[in-house]
Design a protein around this motif. Structure first.
Motif, PDB file in Angstrom:
ATOM      1  N   MET A   1     -28.336 -43.718  12.076  1.00 49.06           N
ATOM      2  CA  MET A   1     -29.138 -43.535  11.924  1.00 49.06           C
ATOM      3  C   MET A   1     -28.706 -42.747  13.490  1.00 49.06           C
ATOM      4  SD  MET A   1     -32.141 -45.495  13.682  1.00 49.06           S
ATOM      5  CE  MET A   1     -33.190 -46.206  12.337  1.00 49.06           C
ATOM      6  N   SER A   2     -29.740 -41.283  13.790  1.00 41.58           N
ATOM      7  CA  SER A   2     -29.362 -40.391  15.067  1.00 41.58           C
ATOM      8  C   SER A   2     -29.923 -41.701  16.209  1.00 41.58           C
ATOM      9  CB  SER A   2     -29.950 -39.291  14.833  1.00 41.58           C
ATOM     10  OG  SER A   2     -31.741 -39.286  15.215  1.00 41.58           O
ATOM     11  N   LEU A   3     -29.437 -40.952  17.345  1.00 42.58           N
ATOM     12  CA  LEU A   3     -29.848 -41.775  18.137  1.00 42.58           C
ATOM     13  C   LEU A   3     -31.373 -41.163  19.012  1.00 42.58           C
ATOM     14  CD1 LEU A   3     -26.757 -40.533  21.175  1.00 42.58           C
ATOM     15  CD2 LEU A   3     -27.395 -43.298  19.967  1.00 42.58           C
ATOM     16  N   GLN A   4     -31.524 -40.835  18.134  1.00 38.28           N
ATOM     17  CA  GLN A   4     -32.960 -40.589  18.713  1.00 38.28           C
ATOM     18  C   GLN A   4     -34.145 -41.653  17.366  1.00 38.28           C
ATOM     19  OE1 GLN A   4     -34.080 -35.867  18.150  1.00 38.28           O
ATOM     20  NE2 GLN A   4     -33.409 -35.529  20.149  1.00 38.28           N
ATOM     21  N   ASN A   5     -33.912 -41.665  16.390  1.00 40.11           N
ATOM     22  CA  ASN A   5     -34.193 -42.051  15.233  1.00 40.11           C
ATOM     23  C   ASN A   5     -33.513 -43.984  15.813  1.00 40.11           C
ATOM     24  OD1 ASN A   5     -35.702 -39.949  14.527  1.00 40.11           O
ATOM     25  ND2 ASN A   5     -33.508 -39.826  13.247  1.00 40.11           N
ATOM     26  N   GLU A   6     -33.156 -44.113  16.848  1.00 39.75           N
ATOM     27  CA  GLU A   6     -32.736 -45.579  16.930  1.00 39.75           C
ATOM     28  C   GLU A   6     -34.079 -46.784  17.696  1.00 39.75           C
ATOM     29  OE1 GLU A   6     -29.357 -48.340  19.987  1.00 39.75           O
ATOM     30  OE2 GLU A   6     -29.790 -46.067  19.622  1.00 39.75           O
ATOM     31  N   GLU A   7     -34.251 -47.480  16.930  1.00 42.01           N
ATOM     32  CA  GLU A   7     -34.957 -48.753  17.224  1.00 42.01           C
ATOM     33  C   GLU A   7     -34.192 -49.555  17.480  1.00 42.01           C
ATOM     34  OE1 GLU A   7     -38.721 -46.693  14.676  1.00 42.01           O
ATOM     35  OE2 GLU A   7     -37.566 -48.234  13.587  1.00 42.01           O
ATOM     36  N   MET A   8     -34.878 -50.788  17.362  1.00 46.68           N
ATOM     37  CA  MET A   8     -34.627 -52.367  17.584  1.00 46.68           C
ATOM     38  C   MET A   8     -35.402 -53.438  17.921  1.00 46.68           C
ATOM     39  SD  MET A   8     -31.568 -53.749  21.153  1.00 46.68           S
ATOM     40  CE  MET A   8     -29.975 -52.435  20.444  1.00 46.68           C
ATOM     41  N   ASP A   9     -35.055 -54.323  17.408  1.00 46.57           N
ATOM     42  CA  ASP A   9     -36.097 -55.746  17.374  1.00 46.57           C
ATOM     43  C   ASP A   9     -35.926 -56.073  19.057  1.00 46.57           C
ATOM     44  OD1 ASP A   9     -37.726 -55.521  15.226  1.00 46.57           O
ATOM     45  OD2 ASP A   9     -36.330 -56.389  13.935  1.00 46.57           O
ATOM     46  N   VAL A  10     -36.520 -56.415  19.624  1.00 45.49           N
ATOM     47  CA  VAL A  10     -36.243 -57.281  21.006  1.00 45.49           C
ATOM     48  C   VAL A  10     -37.316 -58.339  20.973  1.00 45.49           C
ATOM     49  CG1 VAL A  10     -34.924 -54.851  21.854  1.00 45.49           C
ATOM     50  CG2 VAL A  10     -37.102 -56.034  22.344  1.00 45.49           C
ATOM     51  N   VAL A  11     -36.565 -58.662  22.224  1.00 45.69           N
ATOM     52  CA  VAL A  11     -37.828 -60.397  22.473  1.00 45.69           C
ATOM     53  C   VAL A  11     -38.152 -60.272  24.003  1.00 45.69           C
ATOM     54  CG1 VAL A  11     -38.117 -63.000  22.533  1.00 45.69           C
ATOM     55  CG2 VAL A  11     -36.908 -62.144  20.270  1.00 45.69           C
ATOM     56  N   LEU A  12     -39.432 -59.795  24.389  1.00 43.48           N
ATOM     57  CA  LEU A  12     -39.804 -59.684  25.750  1.00 43.48           C
ATOM     58  C   LEU A  12     -39.895 -61.384  26.617  1.00 43.48           C
ATOM     59  CD1 LEU A  12     -41.043 -56.577  26.333  1.00 43.48           C
ATOM     60  CD2 LEU A  12     -38.800 -56.959  26.357  1.00 43.48           C
ATOM     61  N   LYS A  13     -38.907 -61.433  27.323  1.00 40.08           N
ATOM     62  CA  LYS A  13     -39.470 -63.519  27.529  1.00 40.08           C
ATOM     63  C   LYS A  13     -39.646 -63.321  28.848  1.00 40.08           C
ATOM     64  CE  LYS A  13     -37.242 -67.993  28.658  1.00 40.08           C
ATOM     65  NZ  LYS A  13     -36.056 -68.593  28.381  1.00 40.08           N
ATOM     66  N   ILE A  14     -40.820 -62.867  29.368  1.00 38.01           N
ATOM     67  CA  ILE A  14     -41.529 -62.707  30.672  1.00 38.01           C
ATOM     68  C   ILE A  14     -42.109 -64.320  31.429  1.00 38.01           C
ATOM     69  CG2 ILE A  14     -43.748 -61.796  31.145  1.00 38.01           C
ATOM     70  CD1 ILE A  14     -44.058 -59.933  29.254  1.00 38.01           C
ATOM     71  N   LYS A  15     -41.737 -64.289  32.716  1.00 35.69           N
ATOM     72  CA  LYS A  15     -42.151 -65.590  33.830  1.00 35.69           C
ATOM     73  C   LYS A  15     -43.180 -65.297  34.207  1.00 35.69           C
ATOM     74  CE  LYS A  15     -40.912 -67.701  37.242  1.00 35.69           C
ATOM     75  NZ  LYS A  15     -39.088 -67.679  38.123  1.00 35.69           N
ATOM     76  N   ARG A  16     -44.255 -65.430  33.500  1.00 39.99           N
ATOM     77  CA  ARG A  16     -45.802 -65.701  33.747  1.00 39.99           C
ATOM     78  C   ARG A  16     -46.710 -65.920  35.510  1.00 39.99           C
ATOM     79  NH1 ARG A  16     -49.313 -64.496  29.276  1.00 39.99           N
ATOM     80  NH2 ARG A  16     -50.955 -63.945  30.829  1.00 39.99           N
ATOM     81  N   TYR A  17     -47.292 -65.917  35.583  1.00 41.22           N
ATOM     82  CA  TYR A  17     -48.071 -66.913  35.998  1.00 41.22           C
ATOM     83  C   TYR A  17     -48.994 -66.649  36.590  1.00 41.22           C
ATOM     84  CZ  TYR A  17     -49.380 -68.522  41.306  1.00 41.22           C
ATOM     85  OH  TYR A  17     -49.608 -68.854  42.258  1.00 41.22           O
ATOM     86  N   SER A  18     -50.335 -67.932  37.092  1.00 43.45           N
ATOM     87  CA  SER A  18     -51.643 -68.053  37.207  1.00 43.45           C
ATOM     88  C   SER A  18     -51.505 -68.793  38.276  1.00 43.45           C
ATOM     89  CB  SER A  18     -52.051 -68.603  36.202  1.00 43.45           C
ATOM     90  OG  SER A  18     -52.521 -69.992  35.934  1.00 43.45           O
TER      91      SER A  18
END
Length: 320
Positions: A1-18
């Motif tokens: 896969m070329s760099l332009q077509n590169e894909e990745m599954d990620v997990v964004l762990k977000i610190k939330r607040y209310s």
């Protein structure tokens, strides 16, 4: 896969607040490509997974300063940071996102910037030209060399990342902060300005409260180098008619360092400390050194470096 077509599954762990629930962590999974910025990732989460997620973003071009946040612990602009780049840098597809430090949280990644703006306005961030210029009788131009001096510091976008990373702001309420000093110096050094003395009163005391940790230098997304503005502001101390005790101590410290280098070619820290704070001001710290068994290091007699005469020539400006 070329760099332009590169894909990745990620997990964004977000610190939330209310205000009702306080802080908690929440994870979101998504697929990103080579060009996915964090602002785009957050937009997709909000529109596709969780409409309650709150964050700031506007221009998506690193010129408005709205999207400041901590990504894997680093203060960054979300729009200028690519998701895949951070995953590769840390070797993990799990990436943490938090609100900026120091600022009071409002909701999730949004923080209250009112105090930051107050610090910025304290330095009077606009030009005060001569009366003749305001009346249209005189045209006041800026020389190219002056423009080059001011240009870097005029690029501040008020994002607050440097303040978020700055330990001196957290410890000393009298320190205006890196961004305010970058903006303040931009007008202090402008030859068209007419309130130089007033600006020195505002900026010089605060400039000597910086600890030179260089965190602002590391995190600034515009390469503005606020710490350089602070150093340049300190140089104005010799021109100030009124000097606070902090500024006076700062001048003593600089003089002590210079004298130490002239005498031995080395930075003799114990001697510099004594010259800066005096015997009475140093007693408390010498008691600590004595109790910790480190006082012997303070009493070490340094031998001058070889060819000390050459060092003295450099310090005197005689490089012939």
């Amino acid at each position: 896969m070329s760099l332009q077509n590169e894909e990745m599954d990620v997990v964004l762990k977000i610190k939330r607040y209310s205000p009702e629930k306080g802080y908690w962590w929440q994870e979101y999974k998504l697929k990103v490509d080579r060009f996915t910025q964090f602002t785009e990732a957050l937009r997709r989460i909000k529109s596709e997974q969780d409409p309650t997620l709150a964050y700031r973003a506007s221009c998506h071009m690193a010129v408005c300063g709205s999207c400041g946040m901590k990504i894997n612990g680093e203060p960054r602009l979300a729009c200028k940071t690519l998701v895949i780049d951070m995953a590769k840098k840390y070797g993990s597809n799990v990436i943490t996102i938090e609100p900026m430090d120091y600022f009071k949280p409002v909701k999730d990644l949004i923080v209250d910037l009112d105090e930051f703006y107050q610090r910025m306005y304290k330095v009077k961030p606009r030009l005060y030209p001569h009366k003749e210029v305001l009346e249209g009788n005189v045209e006041q131009r800026l020389k190219p060399e002056d423009q080059r001096e001011l240009w870097k510091f005029a690029q501040c976008i008020w994002c607050g990342l440097c303040v978020s990373a700055c330990p001196s702001v957290k410890m000393d309420p009298e320190f205006l902060g890196p961004a305010a000093h970058a903006k303040g110096y931009r007008f202090l050094a402008d030859p068209r300005d007419t309130i130089t003395e007033e600006r020195m009163k505002i900026l010089i005391d605060s400039a000597w409260r910086c600890t030179y940790c260089y965190m602002c230098y590391n995190v600034c997304p515009r390469d503005i180098e606020p710490v350089t503005a602070i150093k340049k502001t300190r140089a104005y101390t010799r021109l100030a008619k009124e000097k606070t005790s902090v500024a006076q101590t700062g001048e003593k410290h600089i003089e002590a360092i210079f004298n130490s280098l002239v005498e031995s070619g080395k930075l003799e820290e114990a001697k510099v400390y004594l010259s800066t704070y005096g015997l009475l001001g140093s007693i408390k710290d010498f008691i600590y050194l004595f109790q910790s068994g480190k006082v012997k290091y303070a009493l070490v007699k340094e031998k001058p470096v070889e060819n000390i005469s050459e060092v003295r020539k450099i310090l005197s400006g005689d490089n012939k």
